[in-house]
Design a protein around this motif. Structure first.
Motif, PDB file in Angstrom:
ATOM      1  N   THR A  33      35.296  21.265  59.700  1.00  0.00           N
ATOM      2  CA  THR A  33      35.272  22.724  59.813  1.00  0.00           C
ATOM      3  C   THR A  33      34.867  23.362  58.484  1.00  0.00           C
ATOM      4  O   THR A  33      34.086  24.316  58.455  1.00  0.00           O
ATOM      5  CB  THR A  33      36.640  23.246  60.260  1.00  0.00           C
ATOM      6  N   SER A  60      30.767  23.496  70.764  1.00  0.00           N
ATOM      7  CA  SER A  60      31.364  23.357  69.438  1.00  0.00           C
ATOM      8  C   SER A  60      30.883  22.081  68.768  1.00  0.00           C
ATOM      9  O   SER A  60      30.585  22.080  67.566  1.00  0.00           O
ATOM     10  CB  SER A  60      32.886  23.356  69.556  1.00  0.00           C
ATOM     11  N   LEU A 103      30.642  26.131  55.518  1.00  0.00           N
ATOM     12  CA  LEU A 103      29.662  26.220  54.430  1.00  0.00           C
ATOM     13  C   LEU A 103      28.244  26.305  54.992  1.00  0.00           C
ATOM     14  O   LEU A 103      27.419  27.113  54.545  1.00  0.00           O
ATOM     15  CB  LEU A 103      29.824  25.000  53.516  1.00  0.00           C
ATOM     16  N   HIS A 105      37.398  29.568  66.778  1.00  0.00           N
ATOM     17  CA  HIS A 105      37.577  29.192  68.181  1.00  0.00           C
ATOM     18  C   HIS A 105      37.302  27.700  68.369  1.00  0.00           C
ATOM     19  O   HIS A 105      38.054  26.992  69.054  1.00  0.00           O
ATOM     20  CB  HIS A 105      36.627  30.037  69.029  1.00  0.00           C
ATOM     21  N   SER A 106      36.237  27.193  67.728  1.00  0.00           N
ATOM     22  CA  SER A 106      35.906  25.771  67.816  1.00  0.00           C
ATOM     23  C   SER A 106      37.002  24.930  67.182  1.00  0.00           C
ATOM     24  O   SER A 106      37.416  23.907  67.739  1.00  0.00           O
ATOM     25  CB  SER A 106      34.589  25.477  67.102  1.00  0.00           C
ATOM     26  N   HIS A 107      37.450  25.370  66.016  1.00  0.00           N
ATOM     27  CA  HIS A 107      38.459  24.592  65.288  1.00  0.00           C
ATOM     28  C   HIS A 107      39.751  24.465  66.100  1.00  0.00           C
ATOM     29  O   HIS A 107      40.267  23.360  66.277  1.00  0.00           O
ATOM     30  CB  HIS A 107      38.735  25.253  63.938  1.00  0.00           C
ATOM     31  N   GLY A 121      33.040  23.719  76.429  1.00  0.00           N
ATOM     32  CA  GLY A 121      33.357  24.200  75.086  1.00  0.00           C
ATOM     33  C   GLY A 121      33.083  23.135  74.042  1.00  0.00           C
ATOM     34  O   GLY A 121      32.523  23.422  72.979  1.00  0.00           O
ATOM     35  N   SER A 122      33.459  21.879  74.366  1.00  0.00           N
ATOM     36  CA  SER A 122      33.230  20.785  73.420  1.00  0.00           C
ATOM     37  C   SER A 122      31.743  20.569  73.190  1.00  0.00           C
ATOM     38  O   SER A 122      31.329  20.239  72.080  1.00  0.00           O
ATOM     39  CB  SER A 122      33.842  19.491  73.944  1.00  0.00           C
ATOM     40  N   ILE A 168      33.524  32.212  66.071  1.00  0.00           N
ATOM     41  CA  ILE A 168      33.141  30.988  66.787  1.00  0.00           C
ATOM     42  C   ILE A 168      33.713  29.762  66.080  1.00  0.00           C
ATOM     43  O   ILE A 168      34.219  28.830  66.709  1.00  0.00           O
ATOM     44  CB  ILE A 168      31.599  30.882  66.897  1.00  0.00           C
ATOM     45  N   LEU A 169      33.675  29.787  64.739  1.00  0.00           N
ATOM     46  CA  LEU A 169      34.180  28.644  63.972  1.00  0.00           C
ATOM     47  C   LEU A 169      35.683  28.463  64.200  1.00  0.00           C
ATOM     48  O   LEU A 169      36.161  27.343  64.424  1.00  0.00           O
ATOM     49  CB  LEU A 169      33.882  28.843  62.486  1.00  0.00           C
ATOM     50  N   PHE A 202      39.163  22.169  69.158  1.00  0.00           N
ATOM     51  CA  PHE A 202      39.192  20.744  68.806  1.00  0.00           C
ATOM     52  C   PHE A 202      40.616  20.303  68.467  1.00  0.00           C
ATOM     53  O   PHE A 202      41.030  19.198  68.822  1.00  0.00           O
ATOM     54  CB  PHE A 202      38.275  20.471  67.609  1.00  0.00           C
ATOM     55  N   LEU A 262      27.459  22.729  67.578  1.00  0.00           N
ATOM     56  CA  LEU A 262      27.498  23.577  66.377  1.00  0.00           C
ATOM     57  C   LEU A 262      27.861  22.741  65.148  1.00  0.00           C
ATOM     58  O   LEU A 262      27.229  22.879  64.084  1.00  0.00           O
ATOM     59  CB  LEU A 262      28.522  24.698  66.570  1.00  0.00           C
ATOM     60  N   TYR A 263      28.856  21.864  65.304  1.00  0.00           N
ATOM     61  CA  TYR A 263      29.298  21.039  64.166  1.00  0.00           C
ATOM     62  C   TYR A 263      28.197  20.066  63.750  1.00  0.00           C
ATOM     63  O   TYR A 263      27.949  19.874  62.559  1.00  0.00           O
ATOM     64  CB  TYR A 263      30.588  20.279  64.520  1.00  0.00           C
ATOM     65  N   TYR A 300      22.165  20.759  59.134  1.00  0.00           N
ATOM     66  CA  TYR A 300      21.501  21.842  58.400  1.00  0.00           C
ATOM     67  C   TYR A 300      21.812  21.753  56.909  1.00  0.00           C
ATOM     68  O   TYR A 300      20.958  22.018  56.067  1.00  0.00           O
ATOM     69  CB  TYR A 300      21.950  23.199  58.953  1.00  0.00           C
ATOM     70  N   LEU A 301      23.073  21.356  56.592  1.00  0.00           N
ATOM     71  CA  LEU A 301      23.461  21.256  55.182  1.00  0.00           C
ATOM     72  C   LEU A 301      22.718  20.134  54.481  1.00  0.00           C
ATOM     73  O   LEU A 301      22.283  20.284  53.328  1.00  0.00           O
ATOM     74  CB  LEU A 301      24.968  21.005  55.067  1.00  0.00           C
ATOM     75  N   GLY A 340      25.404  22.177  62.176  1.00  0.00           N
ATOM     76  CA  GLY A 340      25.825  22.670  60.862  1.00  0.00           C
ATOM     77  C   GLY A 340      25.739  21.591  59.796  1.00  0.00           C
ATOM     78  O   GLY A 340      25.173  21.807  58.717  1.00  0.00           O
ATOM     79  N   SER A 341      26.281  20.403  60.129  1.00  0.00           N
ATOM     80  CA  SER A 341      26.249  19.303  59.160  1.00  0.00           C
ATOM     81  C   SER A 341      24.807  18.904  58.857  1.00  0.00           C
ATOM     82  O   SER A 341      24.434  18.672  57.702  1.00  0.00           O
ATOM     83  CB  SER A 341      27.013  18.102  59.701  1.00  0.00           C
ATOM     84  N   LEU A 346      27.303  27.382  57.945  1.00  0.00           N
ATOM     85  CA  LEU A 346      27.066  28.682  58.569  1.00  0.00           C
ATOM     86  C   LEU A 346      26.812  29.739  57.502  1.00  0.00           C
ATOM     87  O   LEU A 346      25.948  30.619  57.681  1.00  0.00           O
ATOM     88  CB  LEU A 346      28.260  29.072  59.449  1.00  0.00           C
ATOM     89  N   VAL A 348      31.109  22.839  58.159  1.00  0.00           N
ATOM     90  CA  VAL A 348      30.354  23.713  59.061  1.00  0.00           C
ATOM     91  C   VAL A 348      30.465  25.170  58.597  1.00  0.00           C
ATOM     92  O   VAL A 348      29.498  25.938  58.711  1.00  0.00           O
ATOM     93  CB  VAL A 348      30.826  23.526  60.519  1.00  0.00           C
TER      94      VAL A 348
END
Lengths: 189, 179
Positions: free
Chosen positions: B152, A95, B157, B119-121, A91-92, B116-117, B124, A98-99, A105-106, A102-103, B159, B155
């Motif tokens: 979060t 996630s 933003l 769930h991830s948050h 899971g880590s 998903i966000l 963590f 993804l984090y 991508y921004l 995401g960062s 997404l 991320v």
């Protein structure tokens, strides 16, 4: 049993109250002592302490308490193939990915990176088949594992399947199915 | 004599500070045995591997105070737990449906992203709570908790950006996977 007690009591007595008489009559006294109703003497002295002193002694004693056993002492299959911790690890991975994505991508437009889906797909498409499949397996296996084992944990949360046999078997089924599923998703989809 | 060979007795004998002549003689006789017993006792002691050495200890209040019981809070307890499970369970159909159906629904894609966000948050959060106890590392715990909140938000933003300017997460994965 009685012979053992004789020895213990006699030795305690010697330690607490050594005497010339005793040195000469060790065996006799040892035989008599448990039968007589004498109180035992112990080589312990008491000491007056302030509450603060007592607290500091307790604090010092707590520091020398035994620590929890190291992971190495447990059954290796439970330590290293436990579904629960691998659920957290996989899971880590997702996630965390993804984090990070995401960062990235921004800030991509500011730094000049190309992280649009079209350019990523083009970059992946240019890779040789084996490397592409390997990379896909590295994503597909954790995905399959997290899905299957997550479902297993949701079933546990209903209070079902807590027999020891079920837990052990279920763990191995998840490992097998996730590897098969990972290979299928990576190479045959 | 069997009683003298008893290990507990030998350990006591070895630990006692003062002896009369008689007990010293006994102790000398059993000195080798006592040493081996002490060695065995040392062998049985749990090895101290100071991976996480204990913090400096102090006694709050008095030694007889009961352990503090935190106030109950359903929103941090059972409601949170149930919410976590609902989010996790809803991810199963949300993940499978778009790929199985082969159709692209922007609303469903956005809902998948949000779930998903969350769930991830919460995942963590659980990791931070488990591995960074407030008692041991209060400042690191606070740093990571707020760092996670910030990440979060970032991320979330990202997404939103990805969903609105790119093709959406389902379609993007499909593209990369079949590339």
């Amino acid at each position: 049993m009685i012979a053992q007690r004789l020895g213990t009591t006699a030795l305690r007595r010697v330690a607490g109250n050594p005497s010339a008489f005793f040195t000469n009559n060790f065996a006799k006294l040892a035989l008599i002592s448990p039968l007589s109703n004498n109180t035992q003497t112990r080589p312990v002295t008491t000491q007056k302490l302030t509450p603060a002193d007592g607290d500091s002694i307790l604090a010092k004693q707590r520091l020398s308490r035994p620590v929890s056993p190291h992971l190495d002492i447990y059954d290796k299959s439970q330590t290293y193939f436990g579904g629960s911790i691998w659920n957290r690890i996989t899971g880590s991975i997702f996630s965390g990915g993804l984090y990070v994505f995401g960062s990235a991508y921004l800030i991509a437009p500011l730094v000049g990176w190309h992280l649009e889906s079209a350019s990523i797909a083009a970059a992946v498409g240019a890779l040789p088949f084996a490397l592409k499949g390997g990379l896909k397996f590295l994503l597909a296996w954790p995905f399959a594992f997290h899905c299957l084992n997550g479902t297993r944990h949701l079933v546990y949360d209903l209070g079902v399947g807590f027999q020891r046999r079920t837990i052990v078997q279920g763990g191995w089924y998840v490992w097998g199915a996730s590897i098969v599923g990972g290979v299928y998703l990576a190479f045959f989809l | 004599m069997a009683s003298i060979a008893r290990s507990a007795l030998l350990r006591q004998t070895a630990a006692l500070p003062k002896f009369s002549a008689a007990t010293q003689a006994i102790a000398r006789q059993s000195a080798i045995a006592a040493n081996s017993v002490r060695a065995t006792a040392a062998f049985h002691t749990t090895p101290q591997r100071a991976l996480l050495p204990p913090l400096p200890q102090h006694v709050d209040g008095s030694v007889n105070d009961p352990a503090p019981v935190p106030a109950t809070s359903p929103s941090h307890g059972s409601y949170h737990w149930t919410f976590d499970r609902l989010v996790a369970a809803s991810l199963i159909p949300l993940t499978i449906t778009p790929f199985a159906a082969g159709s692209l629904n922007p609303a469903m894609d956005a809902f998948l992203c949000a779930t998903i966000l969350i769930h991830s948050h919460t995942g963590f959060q659980q990791i931070i709570i488990d591995y960074l106890p407030t008692r041991r590392v209060p400042r690191t715990r606070k740093l990571f908790t707020w760092g996670l909140n910030a990440a979060t938000a970032v991320v979330g933003l990202a997404l939103y950006e990805f969903e609105t300017t790119d093709v959406g997460i389902t379609e993007a994965i499909k593209r990369v996977w079949s590339a």
